[in-house]
Write a protein that holds these residues in place. Structure first.
Motif, short mmCIF file in Angstrom:
data_model
loop_
_atom_site.label_atom_id
_atom_site.label_comp_id
_atom_site.label_asym_id
_atom_site.label_seq_id
_atom_site.Cartn_x
_atom_site.Cartn_y
_atom_site.Cartn_z
N UNK A 1 4.83 13.72 -3.94
CA UNK A 1 5.86 13.05 -3.58
C UNK A 1 5.38 11.62 -3.83
N UNK A 2 3.92 11.63 -3.76
CA UNK A 2 3.64 9.93 -3.79
C UNK A 2 3.86 9.49 -5.31
N UNK A 3 3.58 10.27 -6.04
CA UNK A 3 3.96 10.11 -7.71
C UNK A 3 5.43 9.86 -7.90
N UNK A 4 6.15 10.61 -7.21
CA UNK A 4 7.47 10.63 -7.75
C UNK A 4 8.09 9.65 -6.80
N UNK A 5 7.75 9.04 -5.82
CA UNK A 5 8.57 8.01 -4.95
C UNK A 5 8.78 6.65 -5.60
N UNK A 6 9.94 6.39 -5.75
CA UNK A 6 10.16 4.99 -6.50
C UNK A 6 9.59 3.68 -5.92
N UNK A 7 8.99 3.75 -4.92
CA UNK A 7 8.33 2.46 -4.37
C UNK A 7 6.89 2.54 -4.75
N UNK A 8 6.33 3.67 -5.09
CA UNK A 8 4.78 3.70 -5.53
C UNK A 8 4.63 2.87 -6.66
N UNK A 9 5.29 2.52 -7.64
CA UNK A 9 4.99 1.63 -8.80
C UNK A 9 4.79 0.36 -8.31
N UNK A 10 5.23 -0.01 -7.26
CA UNK A 10 5.38 -1.38 -6.63
C UNK A 10 3.97 -1.62 -5.60
N UNK A 11 3.21 -0.73 -5.54
CA UNK A 11 2.09 -0.78 -4.46
C UNK A 11 0.95 -1.52 -5.34
N UNK A 12 0.02 -2.25 -4.49
CA UNK A 12 -1.02 -2.81 -5.15
C UNK A 12 -2.28 -1.86 -5.20
N UNK B 1 0.94 -1.23 0.05
CA UNK B 1 -0.02 0.14 -0.09
C UNK B 1 0.57 1.18 0.00
N UNK B 2 0.55 2.38 -0.73
CA UNK B 2 1.06 3.42 -0.94
C UNK B 2 0.02 4.56 -0.23
N UNK B 3 0.72 5.46 0.44
CA UNK B 3 -0.17 6.38 1.46
C UNK B 3 0.09 7.75 1.05
N UNK B 4 -0.89 8.69 0.44
CA UNK B 4 -0.53 10.21 0.59
C UNK B 4 -1.47 10.83 1.19
N UNK B 5 -1.17 11.39 2.39
CA UNK B 5 -2.22 12.09 3.28
C UNK B 5 -1.56 13.26 4.09
N UNK B 6 -1.90 14.46 4.11
CA UNK B 6 -1.25 15.54 4.56
C UNK B 6 -1.47 15.67 6.01
N UNK B 7 -2.44 15.02 6.74
CA UNK B 7 -2.78 15.02 7.91
C UNK B 7 -1.68 14.06 8.89
N UNK B 8 -0.70 14.39 9.38
CA UNK B 8 0.13 13.59 10.08
C UNK B 8 -0.46 12.55 10.96
N UNK B 9 -1.45 12.88 11.79
CA UNK B 9 -1.92 11.99 12.63
C UNK B 9 -2.85 10.96 11.89
N UNK B 10 -3.61 11.47 11.17
CA UNK B 10 -4.44 10.35 10.31
C UNK B 10 -3.62 9.48 9.53
N UNK B 11 -2.29 10.11 9.12
CA UNK B 11 -1.40 9.15 8.17
C UNK B 11 -1.00 8.30 9.13
N UNK B 12 -0.29 8.50 10.38
CA UNK B 12 0.29 7.31 11.23
C UNK B 12 -0.75 6.39 11.61
N UNK B 13 -2.09 6.81 11.71
CA UNK B 13 -2.99 6.09 12.19
C UNK B 13 -3.38 4.94 11.04
N UNK C 1 5.07 3.46 0.60
CA UNK C 1 5.16 4.56 0.70
C UNK C 1 4.38 5.40 1.41
N UNK C 2 4.70 6.33 2.05
CA UNK C 2 4.09 7.55 3.04
C UNK C 2 4.52 8.56 3.09
N UNK C 3 3.62 9.52 2.59
CA UNK C 3 4.23 10.86 2.22
C UNK C 3 2.99 11.69 2.35
N UNK C 4 3.26 13.18 2.52
CA UNK C 4 2.30 13.90 2.71
C UNK C 4 1.45 14.65 1.40
#
Length: 221
Positions: free
Chosen positions: A36-47, A3-15, A29-32
């Motif tokens: 950043x999500x689109x550019x992360x090298x790990x994102x293409x491997x996400x389901x 799973x790749x995550x893009x969420x600008x709320x830090x608390x919800x993201x960590x939750x 991938x876990x970004x804000x």
């Protein structure tokens, strides 16, 4: 699943990370923000990618990012989250596609079971619509659609609401405690009464047809 995550709320993201870890999923991938999500090298491997609708780089950055991801990596499932069930968000999401995509309220996926069920359905190629929004669409038709929906039986209306959520016939049967054969008969009757062509029986095309029909004369209050 991955799973790749893009969420600008830090608390919800960590939750989200905690829930996913508890369910045995791998957060790759876990970004804000969307860029950043689109550019992360790990994102293409996400389901599946989980995206906050209202995040940078734009007011509705999650939808923009979802569009980019679907164009570049069409096999990645997309789950868009919001605090609000907005019809205009749903319409934009449907423009992205009707397979391996979902729109849920943040408050409704705050358990391992619901989050895993949502991700599994998306990973399996389904469309997942927030139930409260599907219910609203069914209960607030306009124009000639209002007359057609009035012709549905109480059970057919229940089945239609679950169809609008993106649930398959077996899923509807489980929710209503009826047989799959009974669901098939209800679905056939619903599609006939709504004037939807018989060839639109494939699950995803059926969902799109039903939602398109219901939104045709729907106005947000």
């Amino acid at each position: 699943m991955r799973v790749a995550i893009a969420e600008d709320g830090a608390l919800f993201r960590e939750g989200l990370v905690m829930l996913l870890d508890a369910a045995g999923h791998e957060v790759v991938t876990c970004v804000a923000d969307g860029d950043a999500l689109f550019d992360a090298p790990t994102t293409p491997g996400a389901d599946v990618a989980i995206l906050d609708i209202r995040m940078p780089p734009e007011p509705d950055g999650g939808i923009t990012t979802a569009e980019r991801l679907r164009a570049e990596y069409p096999k990645i499932g997309l789950l868009l989250l919001s605090h609000y069930a907005e019809t205009h968000y749903l319409m934009r999401i449907l423009d992205i596609g009707t397979e391996s995509i979902g729109y849920r309220l943040k408050e409704k996926i705050a358990s391992v079971e619901v989050l895993t069920d949502t991700l599994t359905r998306i990973h399996d190629g389904e469309i997942v619509i927030e139930p409260v929004l599907a219910k609203r669409l069914v209960e607030r038709p306009r124009g000639k659609e209002e007359k057609a929906l009035a012709a549905l039986t109480e059970r057919e209306t229940e089945v239609l609401k679950l169809m609008a959520e993106g649930r398959s016939n077996p899923g509807i049967a489980n929710r209503l405690y009826i047989s799959p054969k009974a669901v098939e008969k209800h679905v056939a009757s619903i599609l006939s009464k709504l004037g939807i062509p018989p060839e639109d029986t494939h699950h995803h095309r059926r969902v799109l047809a039903v939602l398109t029909y219901l939104r045709a004369h729907w106005t947000e209050s």
